[in-house]
Structure formats: C-alpha cells, structure tokens
Design a protein around this motif. Sequence first.
Motif, PDB file in Angstrom:
ATOM      1  N   LEU A   1       4.711   0.673   1.037  1.00 42.22           N
ATOM      2  CA  LEU A   1       4.313   1.816   1.850  1.00 42.22           C
ATOM      3  C   LEU A   1       5.524   2.726   1.990  1.00 42.22           C
ATOM      4  CD1 LEU A   1       2.305   3.276   3.803  1.00 42.22           C
ATOM      5  CD2 LEU A   1       3.311   1.899   5.635  1.00 42.22           C
ATOM      6  N   VAL A   2       5.355   3.994   1.648  1.00 39.73           N
ATOM      7  CA  VAL A   2       6.428   4.984   1.750  1.00 39.73           C
ATOM      8  C   VAL A   2       5.960   6.102   2.667  1.00 39.73           C
ATOM      9  CG1 VAL A   2       7.919   6.606   0.529  1.00 39.73           C
ATOM     10  CG2 VAL A   2       7.228   4.470  -0.582  1.00 39.73           C
ATOM     11  N   LYS A   3       6.782   6.434   3.676  1.00 37.44           N
ATOM     12  CA  LYS A   3       6.499   7.532   4.595  1.00 37.44           C
ATOM     13  C   LYS A   3       7.595   8.588   4.446  1.00 37.44           C
ATOM     14  CE  LYS A   3       5.386   6.345   8.797  1.00 37.44           C
ATOM     15  NZ  LYS A   3       5.484   5.702  10.134  1.00 37.44           N
ATOM     16  N   THR A   4       7.193   9.814   4.193  1.00 35.65           N
ATOM     17  CA  THR A   4       8.177  10.885   4.064  1.00 35.65           C
ATOM     18  C   THR A   4       7.495  12.234   4.220  1.00 35.65           C
ATOM     19  OG1 THR A   4       9.928  11.821   2.672  1.00 35.65           O
ATOM     20  CG2 THR A   4       7.969  11.030   1.535  1.00 35.65           C
ATOM     21  N   GLY A   5       8.168  13.162   4.897  1.00 31.79           N
ATOM     22  CA  GLY A   5       7.663  14.520   5.020  1.00 31.79           C
ATOM     23  C   GLY A   5       6.281  14.631   5.619  1.00 31.79           C
ATOM     24  N   GLY A   6       5.944  13.747   6.563  1.00 32.52           N
ATOM     25  CA  GLY A   6       4.633  13.796   7.174  1.00 32.52           C
ATOM     26  C   GLY A   6       3.532  13.189   6.327  1.00 32.52           C
ATOM     27  N   ARG A   7       3.892  12.587   5.188  1.00 31.24           N
ATOM     28  CA  ARG A   7       2.925  11.934   4.311  1.00 31.24           C
ATOM     29  C   ARG A   7       3.205  10.430   4.243  1.00 31.24           C
ATOM     30  NH1 ARG A   7       3.426  15.094  -1.242  1.00 31.24           N
ATOM     31  NH2 ARG A   7       1.846  13.551  -1.859  1.00 31.24           N
ATOM     32  N   ALA A   8       2.216   9.684   3.777  1.00 32.25           N
ATOM     33  CA  ALA A   8       2.385   8.248   3.584  1.00 32.25           C
ATOM     34  C   ALA A   8       1.628   7.829   2.331  1.00 32.25           C
ATOM     35  CB  ALA A   8       1.889   7.464   4.790  1.00 32.25           C
ATOM     36  N   MET A   9       2.279   7.061   1.474  1.00 33.50           N
ATOM     37  CA  MET A   9       1.678   6.592   0.225  1.00 33.50           C
ATOM     38  C   MET A   9       1.757   5.061   0.184  1.00 33.50           C
ATOM     39  SD  MET A   9       2.568   5.174  -2.957  1.00 33.50           S
ATOM     40  CE  MET A   9       4.274   5.617  -3.249  1.00 33.50           C
TER      41      MET A   9
ATOM     42  N   PRO B   1      -4.586   2.149   9.128  1.00 34.91           N
ATOM     43  CA  PRO B   1      -3.941   3.449   9.274  1.00 34.91           C
ATOM     44  C   PRO B   1      -2.434   3.341   9.118  1.00 34.91           C
ATOM     45  CG  PRO B   1      -5.608   3.135  10.970  1.00 34.91           C
ATOM     46  CD  PRO B   1      -5.437   1.814  10.271  1.00 34.91           C
ATOM     47  N   VAL B   2      -1.781   4.452   8.860  1.00 39.75           N
ATOM     48  CA  VAL B   2      -0.328   4.462   8.675  1.00 39.75           C
ATOM     49  C   VAL B   2       0.349   3.921   9.941  1.00 39.75           C
ATOM     50  CG1 VAL B   2       1.695   5.883   8.233  1.00 39.75           C
ATOM     51  CG2 VAL B   2      -0.496   6.442   7.140  1.00 39.75           C
TER      52      VAL B   2
END
Length: 276
Positions: free
Chosen positions: A261-269, A94-95
Amino acid sequence: MRRPILALIALSATLLGFVAAARAESSDWALNEGGRMRLVVLPADADGKRAAALQIEPSPGWITYWREPGDAGIPPSITLAPGSGYTLNDIGYPVPKRIDNGDLRDIGYDAPVTLPLVLSGPVGGSSSGDLKASVFIGLCRNICIPFQAEFQLSLTLSETAKAEEAEIVAAARKTRPEPPSPDLAVKSHALSSDGKQMSLTLTVPEGTAPDEAEIFVTGPSGHVFFADGERRLDGNALTVALPISGLPRKYDIHGKHWGLLVKTGGRAMETTLAFD
C-alpha cells in the motif's frame, strides 16, 4: 510489543454486542464501550451476489484496525453461518492511517469506517433461511477490547434497495485504494538473500518528494513493514530500502505473494508483490 489482549478475551463476554434484530436490509447497531457496528446488505443481483457493508464507529478517542493491525490490535473477522446458503466473497478495506502511540505503531482508523463487502447466496435472492453473521473486531484506547456481535437479517425476494443503504455501500466502495496506474505503480521489488531488506522501486507522480510517500508492505499473516530506510528519487522513480524483520525461521519467499500500500499526494495505491 503487542498490547496484552489475551487476558481480555476472558472478560469480553461482558463487552459483546447483542444479537441484532432482523430487518430487510440492515441490522440494528451492536453496542460496545469502545464503539458500535452494524451490517448493511443490499438486494441480490441475478447471480445471487449482494453488495454489503460493515459499518464501524469507534467512540471518541478509540481506534479500530486494518487487515494487518501493526504492532497491536485485532483485524476484523466476519464469519457467515455454515449451511445458511450465504458466503463472503470479498471484504475491502478503506485507506488506513498509521497511528503512533509511544513505541507502538498501529495501522487502522480513528474515525468511523465502512468496510465494503460482497456476499453470494441463492440465485435470484431467494433464501431458505436468514443471513447469520458473526463479526469480531478490535477496539483500542489504552487497552484493546475484543468486540463480537451476532447479526441476523431476513433477506427475501421482495426486497427493494433503500436509498440510504445503497449510498452507504456505494460510498464505502469509493474509499478503497486505487489499483496501479501509469504514474503510481511498482517497477521492481526484491528481497535480499538473508531476508532482512527489501529493495522496492516505485513509479510516483511527478513532483513527489522523496520522503512524501508512505509505504506499508504486508508479508506473511501478522507481519507488516513500514519503517523504511534509505530513499532515492531519480525522476519519477523512487527506490526504497525497506528493513525486514521477524520473518518465520527458514522462511522461503519463492512463490509467495505479499501486499503493498502506497499513500502519496492525497492518493493511495494497493497491489500485490509476487515473488518467483
């Protein structure tokens, strides 16, 4: 520096989880001063694949770790008994979050977390023996405590999925980062010739502030980089100069694959960085 965990290994025998009693789809909880964990395994599909999950619940004030734990800690490890007919095909994460503790920067979870798994076994779900798994994780508060538990589950042809266990596994799968998409992806990446800086250009959602995106780059095993330097936003293209340090001597990047891993604006890629 990493927390001094090696000296604690010798003491960990008093802190190991007990052998969990067998049930059809989930184990009992293995207990530890820093938390508890258990395995949930669903019935097999026609190809012998089983969706499963490792539930980890740190005690209040304790944390556990992502696949690359940062400056300290122990990443999860799951080993299935050889000869049992079962193998671990995939472990998902998980993130995570960055957890700062003084000069130490960890990556992990400070709340209950469930790792989605995929197992494979005999086709049709038949089994000549029990599923036996050894799970090793780290739990930290002021010090890191190794936590090992041995699980044994009896898996038979007569299994039926319980609604509670099925929901646990389904919910765990939804917590994983999303794959690249048109508005959140990697445009380019390159490591400098001296191996001390990575140039990374990302496509980010419209309206993203330059400092908003949280970026983790995982290199060789045991290396994670998240202390980025200069950033520049041009439209929806975010360029980051990421300092790189501590690579093995004479490390050759060619042909290697790192993680992002990129986390931004409540999202994660999450994606892979391939180096030719």
